[in-house]
Design a protein around this motif. Structure first.
Motif, mmCIF file in Angstrom:
data_model
loop_
_atom_site.group_PDB
_atom_site.id
_atom_site.type_symbol
_atom_site.label_atom_id
_atom_site.label_comp_id
_atom_site.label_asym_id
_atom_site.label_seq_id
_atom_site.Cartn_x
_atom_site.Cartn_y
_atom_site.Cartn_z
ATOM 1 N N PHE A 112 0.825 -1.208 0.000
ATOM 2 C CA PHE A 112 0.000 0.000 0.000
ATOM 3 C C PHE A 112 0.860 1.259 0.000
ATOM 4 O O PHE A 112 0.638 2.176 -0.793
ATOM 5 C CB PHE A 112 -0.938 -0.016 1.212
ATOM 6 N N TRP A 113 1.854 1.316 0.878
ATOM 7 C CA TRP A 113 2.673 2.524 0.979
ATOM 8 C C TRP A 113 3.558 2.707 -0.247
ATOM 9 O O TRP A 113 3.759 3.846 -0.709
ATOM 10 C CB TRP A 113 3.511 2.498 2.250
ATOM 11 N N GLY A 117 1.258 3.651 -3.121
ATOM 12 C CA GLY A 117 0.768 5.003 -2.845
ATOM 13 C C GLY A 117 1.821 6.057 -3.111
ATOM 14 O O GLY A 117 1.515 7.155 -3.590
ATOM 15 N N CYS A 152 -2.387 -0.249 -4.844
ATOM 16 C CA CYS A 152 -2.569 0.507 -3.604
ATOM 17 C C CYS A 152 -3.834 0.036 -2.870
ATOM 18 O O CYS A 152 -3.802 -0.210 -1.662
ATOM 19 C CB CYS A 152 -2.648 1.996 -3.933
#
Length: 81
Positions: free
Chosen positions: A39-40, A43, A64
């Motif tokens: 996710f990070w 992102g 993400c």
């Protein structure tokens, strides 16, 4: 909070001694870590492309969202058992 309260030894039985740290919970913890990591990183690519004005590939927002969903799922499985 005083320093004496922070330095008290652990009182009670740890989770692994009570049998709460099973193999399934460990796998879910790894799943949560990998999901939130994805996710990070995805992102970061999404934000970088939006700030830079570059073209955004369709896979980055998808990765993400998938990473966030997997991370939340793994975290909930670890917390709730």
């Amino acid at each position: 909070m005083a320093l004496d309260e922070l330095q008290q030894p652990n009182i009670g039985t740890p989770d692994f001694a009570r049998g709460k740290a099973s193999g399934g919970r460990k796998i879910c913890a790894i799943l949560a870590t990998v999901g939130f990591g994805l996710f990070w990183i995805a992102g970061l690519f999404v934000v970088a492309s939006l700030v830079n004005g570059a073209a955004l590939h369709w896979s980055m927002p998808l990765l993400c969202a998938v990473g966030l969903a997997v991370g939340i799922y793994g975290r909930r499985r670890v917390e709730c058992g």
